[in-house]
Design an enzyme around this catalytic site. Structure first.
Site, mmCIF file in Angstrom:
data_model
loop_
_atom_site.group_PDB
_atom_site.id
_atom_site.type_symbol
_atom_site.label_atom_id
_atom_site.label_comp_id
_atom_site.label_asym_id
_atom_site.label_seq_id
_atom_site.Cartn_x
_atom_site.Cartn_y
_atom_site.Cartn_z
ATOM 1 N N ASP A 25 51.069 46.978 45.216
ATOM 2 C CA ASP A 25 50.005 46.791 44.235
ATOM 3 C C ASP A 25 50.640 46.938 42.864
ATOM 4 O O ASP A 25 51.601 47.697 42.692
ATOM 5 C CB ASP A 25 48.897 47.829 44.424
ATOM 6 N N TYR A 45 43.663 48.423 33.256
ATOM 7 C CA TYR A 45 43.284 49.379 34.302
ATOM 8 C C TYR A 45 43.353 50.813 33.777
ATOM 9 O O TYR A 45 42.471 51.630 34.022
ATOM 10 C CB TYR A 45 44.202 49.245 35.524
ATOM 11 N N ARG A 47 48.420 37.074 47.728
ATOM 12 C CA ARG A 47 47.644 37.934 48.633
ATOM 13 C C ARG A 47 47.679 37.442 50.080
ATOM 14 O O ARG A 47 46.737 37.690 50.834
ATOM 15 C CB ARG A 47 46.175 38.015 48.183
ATOM 16 N N ARG A 101 44.478 41.931 53.631
ATOM 17 C CA ARG A 101 43.043 41.651 53.774
ATOM 18 C C ARG A 101 42.564 40.655 54.829
ATOM 19 O O ARG A 101 41.758 40.990 55.678
ATOM 20 C CB ARG A 101 42.486 41.212 52.407
#
Lengths: 352, 352
Positions: A83, A158, A34, A38
């Site tokens: 993703d 998910y 990551r 972000r």
């Protein structure tokens, strides 16, 4: 490619892949899960009002966001900004990626009939932006580009829960109650992951990491029985691509030996298992990657430094890549991550 | 107490406490974390529009809800219906317990000054309903009543994050950045837990379980350095109460040896660690409790049966209490749990 970049690709650029192959390197290579996104102000400025799915459809944006942490931190690898649910979105699964939440699926899969939505993934037709983005990244960057896919269990969780979930109870109830549907679901997701990885490598990706984030919720017995067979098939398939293959999950201290049986080239370890214990438990032919607790990076620098040096002191002298034990937390200061890369690169590698 | 109940208390009622003391029992005792509440229709009917905090203030309701699973399932223990944050609410911390979410704190604690809210807990004055509820339970029930408290780290994480949290990043940043405030916070929570446990035992509770649910997020090094000292103090203090003390956390496979150093009488184990491995790793003086994966109970009965029999076959012959590896999930069928109790009670205990 300009001469300087070409030279860098041959020097710094080789460090990661050498460590992935179990070789000794001049410095310990370092990158962060990551690292793109972000935590970076230049990412937040770029993203502005775009949703994440729309971003992944714009190769020039993906390449820029993928490059940002390489420029700022000087890490030894880029990881494609994407993703794990992107291939699902590309084949028509209705979903959104909600900031601070994660992927949310409009119609959770619960019955055998629901599985029809999981048609084969044809990246050239379904997601032409994927190969384009990887090509832009590899052309622009002087470090290896890591492609990635989601692990079948994690993607299944998910799809079946409809989003992130603490206990994954629908997923695991399906797994235990209807093994036939379960196998079909995981097989479809394995094929989708293989197609996605093949497209990324064909476009130039230098390695592939399988993010199987949520397998840590399974007992060793359930992991071995209901998940490992398809993970073995996934890693066997990835072997044909000829690039190093990394396997990572969170909270997997009780599963390391089983995960190793999928024969990845590299095993990513979270922070709960001391790296020297992981080394003792995983066959020496498998390199290790990890495992600084990401919350440590929220502490003052002297704490980060002491913890990173402790980790480096306990880590293997070869076949080791410095990373966090999970993704960079959004509140992390970019300055800390930059100093951390400098620190890792400043340390001599111990001779064996 | 009627004669039949008295007789039961002497028979069935002793099974749990004997196992907690490491002794062999006629049958394996069984109870379930979160057996009271959520999954039971008679609980949902009773609760109706009441919020959870209001319920905990009404001893007759607490006693009824605590008794419901004993009646329905025939388990070998009752566990007081309450929440680990109840003592915090009683001393004036503004909070709510949101269904499906958990405790939510109005003003998260982040600075040394914020700690002032954690004044000493005086159960007789602050929460007279607590002792009353335990007295009603022990008077009405023919099985031991287990009292419980929250572990200091877990309570700290709710207070500092403001609610349940995946990464507990504020909590762990505070832990690493400001050890003085951290120690003060954990010490205050330890004192509150000790006061609560003392009140429950004084009112008749036969054992105390410390729920330290979220310690599993810590590396062994951080747990040992920042949490274990206060947990040792907590268990030392609880020893003075003269009842068996159980210690439980989720995802603690990497911490079992360290948790054992707090010298609980019983260690609760989650489902990620096979019970026979837990037995091999934890000193024989400590009994074990656990560890059926709660999601198994969502599967058809033949799966539940096979998994439960497998667990019983691998579990220690003495000093063992059958339980889930975490709380009963809300979607669980009460019929399954009832059959599970019957199954456990139908099995002969192996001779050593």
């Amino acid at each position: 490619m300009p001469a300087t970049l070409s030279a860098l690709r041959a020097g710094t650029g080789r460090r990661l892949l050498a460590a992935f192959r179990g070789e000794q390197t001049d410095r310990v290579p370092v990158w962060f899960m990551r690292q793109a996104g972000r935590a970076l102000p230049e990412y937040r400025a770029l993203r502005a009002d775009l949703d994440l799915v729309s971003m992944t459809h714009r190769p020039e944006l993906v390449a820029e966001v993928t490059a940002q942490p390489v420029r700022r931190y000087g890490v030894d690898a880029a990881i494609l900004f994407s993703d794990i649910v992107s291939p699902l979105e590309a084949i028509g699964v209705e979903l959104a990626i909600r900031p601070g939440v994660g992927p949310v699926i409009a119609s959770p899969l619960r019955t055998p009939a629901d599985l029809r939505v999981l048609r084969p993934f044809e990246p050239d037709l379904d997601a032409p932006w994927l190969g384009q983005a990887v090509r832009l990244c590899t052309a622009e960057l002087d470090v290896p580009v890591i492609g990635f896919v989601g692990g079948p269990f994690t993607l299944a969780s998910y799809l079946v829960e409809g989003g992130p979930s603490k206990a994954q109870e629908h997923t695991r109830a399906l797994m235990l109650s209807d093994e036939r549907t379960w196998r079909a679901l995981l097989d479809a997701l394995c094929d989708i992951a293989l197609a996605s990885a093949a497209a990324q490598v064909a476009a130039g990706a230098d390695a592939v990491q399988v993010f199987d984030s949520w397998i840590g919720s399974l007992s060793p017995d359930h992991y071995e029985r209901y998940v490992l067979p398809v993970v073995r098939r996934l890693f066997d398939g990835l072997a044909g691509l000829g690039v190093p293959r990394v396997y990572f999950g969170v909270g997997t201290g009780h599963l390391l030996e089983l995960m190793a049986r999928a024969q990845p080239d590299v095993l990513g370890v979270d922070w709960r298992v001391p790296i020297e214990l992981a080394r003792a438990r995983v066959p020496a032919t498998i390199a290790l990657q990890g495992n600084l607790d990401p919350t440590i990076c929220l502490a003052p620098w002297q704490i980060v430094e002491a913890e990173a040096l402790s980790l480096l002191g306990r880590a293997p002298a070869r076949g080791y890549v410095f990373n966090l034990g999970h993704g960079v937390l959004p509140a992390t200061s970019p300055a800390t991550m930059q100093r951390l890369v400098e620190l890792v690169h400043s340390q001599s590698v111990r001779n064996e």
